[in-house]
Design a protein around this motif. Structure first.
Motif, PDB file in Angstrom:
ATOM      1  N   ALA A 211       0.693  -1.450  -0.326  1.00 28.64           N
ATOM      2  CA  ALA A 211       0.029  -0.153  -0.145  1.00 28.64           C
ATOM      3  C   ALA A 211       0.954   1.202  -0.258  1.00 28.64           C
ATOM      4  N   LEU A 212       1.911   1.058   0.589  1.00 31.06           N
ATOM      5  CA  LEU A 212       2.779   2.355   1.161  1.00 31.06           C
ATOM      6  C   LEU A 212       3.399   2.848  -0.715  1.00 31.06           C
ATOM      7  N   LEU A 213       3.580   1.542  -0.828  1.00 28.85           N
ATOM      8  CA  LEU A 213       4.755   1.794  -2.402  1.00 28.85           C
ATOM      9  C   LEU A 213       3.879   2.296  -3.477  1.00 28.85           C
ATOM     10  N   GLY A 214       2.232   1.765  -3.577  1.00 32.12           N
ATOM     11  CA  GLY A 214       1.583   1.275  -4.463  1.00 32.12           C
ATOM     12  C   GLY A 214       1.562   0.527  -5.366  1.00 32.12           C
ATOM     13  N   LEU A 215       1.531  -0.543  -5.206  1.00 33.80           N
ATOM     14  CA  LEU A 215       1.506  -2.037  -5.581  1.00 33.80           C
ATOM     15  C   LEU A 215       0.748  -1.930  -5.869  1.00 33.80           C
ATOM     16  N   ASP A 216      -0.701  -1.647  -4.517  1.00 34.15           N
ATOM     17  CA  ASP A 216      -2.185  -3.489  -4.951  1.00 34.15           C
ATOM     18  C   ASP A 216      -2.597  -2.159  -5.150  1.00 34.15           C
ATOM     19  N   ARG A 217      -2.724  -1.120  -6.074  1.00 37.24           N
ATOM     20  CA  ARG A 217      -3.297  -0.361  -7.100  1.00 37.24           C
ATOM     21  C   ARG A 217      -3.781  -1.073  -9.264  1.00 37.24           C
ATOM     22  N   PRO A 227       5.673  -6.776  -3.385  1.00 36.58           N
ATOM     23  CA  PRO A 227       6.997  -6.634  -2.240  1.00 36.58           C
ATOM     24  C   PRO A 227       7.654  -7.233  -1.356  1.00 36.58           C
ATOM     25  N   ASP A 228       8.416  -6.336  -1.102  1.00 35.83           N
ATOM     26  CA  ASP A 228       9.608  -7.659  -0.824  1.00 35.83           C
ATOM     27  C   ASP A 228       9.748  -7.415   0.907  1.00 35.83           C
ATOM     28  N   CYS A 229      11.004  -5.573   1.021  1.00 30.92           N
ATOM     29  CA  CYS A 229      11.227  -5.141   2.548  1.00 30.92           C
ATOM     30  C   CYS A 229      10.846  -3.906   2.219  1.00 30.92           C
ATOM     31  N   LEU A 230      11.067  -3.602   3.315  1.00 33.82           N
ATOM     32  CA  LEU A 230      11.241  -1.839   3.232  1.00 33.82           C
ATOM     33  C   LEU A 230      12.466  -1.685   4.300  1.00 33.82           C
TER      34      LEU A 230
END
Length: 523
Positions: A211-217, A227-230
């Motif tokens: 969600a933070l990186l916009g990958l759920d869109r 997503p891998d890691c933060l």
């Protein structure tokens, strides 16, 4: 696939004699994935190239002696990416050109993408950005409605499995995770060169990172990113994860016009989704002793060494390494709380190199084991062959054990899919991982591969520091390695192999600058 398990994937993706893991069988060049993801319609910010002025020595870096922290601004963010995910050079042959990067990748296919989430800083507005390595540019994807005081920056790493599956098929998921580990270590080391500490966030679930990186869109026809890691880079206590931006901009490019579905990869992605976890750093996993050596690389600039890293294609079968340099190289793989990249890692070491020593002056050829976590010694002794010697070798602070003295060059070659690079080097190794911990927490399977990739990144740089060269080996016969070690169950599994020696350069290749002079704004 009903009731698909992690073991289903791991066993099905193994290479075996005469029967490799399922792959494409041929390379469909018309569908070769674009190595660079871009988001059309975004605001782009050119990053300056300033790493040449960075004075931090590699020897200081490897021992955890960091410089005073740089200011958090566009210049320093540019150097962070320049020394971690950026292009390091272009190679050219017979009219074809391809990019090399500071973070290595299986087959140079680069499934890993990098993102930045930052508050306002000089030269950069608050937002979520995607990094484009070929242009050394940030694309602003996410914009918050309200200002975010983050007191630092987040770096997100993601994987596009198709980039690896195009060539490697089912086994590609493993390679994606190892490449993430390489990138994770590269970011940690680059941050340290700027006087910053990077820390991998253990708690956030994949859903929050996405969600933070916009990958759920909706990505349209573009290939999905997982997503891998933060990582958090900043002073003081770790902050709470900021909310996902309310607005996202840009449309992703499609990397290939056609695709091949790999259902096993789709299933293992689902099986290994990371939930929210409450994990605190376990200091018991760190090695408290001082480093074995402090003068391996002298005052060689870290930035120079990071950018000169290359993967060897072949070795000369004659170059040797001294025992002292070999011990110091292995020592750099031990987790110490103050030394990058291990200062970024929140869990005890679960990966231990089983080493084929071929050409190390003062050391018998044979099979050795480096036990990176003292708590694992008894478990490893119980799991491996009962007749191994377990003879302590090397300096007192180095947990290196001789298992059997024997010339194992042919064995190393055979296990590595008959690749000469495993026998013509100074040494080769398999990374023995505590696979059992993933039984109750399958997401740890990914973390084990990340740890392997971090080890690989350290080995790459340590090899360069002593005038040698390394290369990762993804093609190896899994269970042949396990049989050699005497493993009778799956509690320990070899996940990644590596080799270091005297490289043979290909004179047909030309080297071009990473970024043509004047093509990047100076800021």
């Amino acid at each position: 696939m009903a009731d698909y398990t992690l073991s289903d994937y791991h066993e099905r993706s193994k290479h075996r004699p005469g029967r490799y893991a399922p792959g494409p069988g041929w390379l469909d060049w018309a569908n070769q994935p674009d190595p660079f993801r871009r988001y059309e319609g975004t605001r782009r910010i050119d990053l300056p190239l300033r790493a040449d002025g960075l004075k931090t020595s590699y020897n200081a870096l490897r021992n955890g002696n960091l410089p005073p922290p740089h200011a958090l601004d566009l210049d320093s963010v540019g150097m962070l990416f320049e020394l971690s995910l950026a292009i390091s050079a272009w190679k050219s042959h017979a009219g074809a050109t391809w990019a090399l990067r500071c973070n290595p990748s299986s087959g140079n296919l680069h499934p890993t993408e990098g993102y930045l989430a930052s508050g306002n800083m000089p030269g950069l507005a608050a937002g979520v950005y995607h990094y484009v390595s070929c242009d050394h540019t940030l694309e602003q994807r996410g914009v918050w409605d309200a200002p975010q005081d983050l007191n630092g920056i987040f770096i997100g790493l993601t994987s596009i499995a198709w980039r690896e599956a195009w060539k490697y098929g089912m086994r590609a998921f493993r390679y994606c995770q190892e490449d993430c580990g390489h990138a994770l270590a590269a970011v940690s080391l680059a941050a340290a060169a700027l006087g910053w500490r990077a820390r991998l966030l253990a708690a956030p679930p994949d859903t929050e990172i996405a969600a933070l990186l916009g990958l759920d869109r909706d990505m349209g026809l573009a290939e999905r990113e997982q997503p891998d890691c933060l990582l958090w880079i900043g002073p003081g206590e770790l902050p709470a994860l900021p909310p996902a931006p309310a607005q996202f901009h840009g449309r992703s490019n499609r990397l290939s016009p056609g695709h091949v579905d790999w259902p096993d990869i789709e299933q293992v992605v689902k099986v290994t989704v990371k939930p929210h976890v409450m994990v605190l750093p376990d200091e018991a996993g760190y090695v408290a002793a001082a480093p074995v050596a402090t003068d391996v690389a002298g005052d060689f600039p870290a930035a120079t060494l990071i950018r000169q890293r290359r993967s060897a294609v072949s070795f000369d079968a004659t170059t040797r390494i001294s025992a002292g340099k070999f011990f110091a190289l292995l020592d750099a793989t031990l987790p110490r709380a103050a030394a990058p990249p291990w200062s970024a890692w929140p869990w005890p070491a679960e990966v231990h190199p089983a080493i084929f020593v071929h050409r190390v002056d003062g050391l018998e050829p044979g099979l050795y084991l480096l036990v990176r976590n003292p708590q694992a010694l008894a478990m490893l002794q119980a799991a491996l062959r009962a007749d191994w010697l377990w003879q302590k070798t090397g300096p007192p602070g180095l947990p290196l054990y001789l298992l059997v003295p024997y010339d194992l060059r042919d064995v190393a070659r055979g296990i590595s899919c008959d690749q000469d690079i495993a026998a013509d080097s100074c040494f080769a190794l398999g990374m023995l991982a505590h696979y059992e911990i993933a039984a109750s927490a399958p997401w740890r399977y990914r973390a084990l591969h990340w740890e392997c990739g971090m080890l690989g990144q350290v080995l790459y740089l340590e090899a360069e520091a002593v005038g040698l060269r390394g290369t990762g080996i993804g093609c190896f016969l899994d269970d042949e390695m396990h049989a050699l070690l005497g493993l009778e169950d799956s509690a320990w599994q070899s996940l990644y192999h590596f080799t270091v020696g005297g490289a043979v350069e290909d004179p047909r290749l030309s080297t071009l600058p990473a970024y043509p002079s004047g093509s990047i704004k100076s800021g």
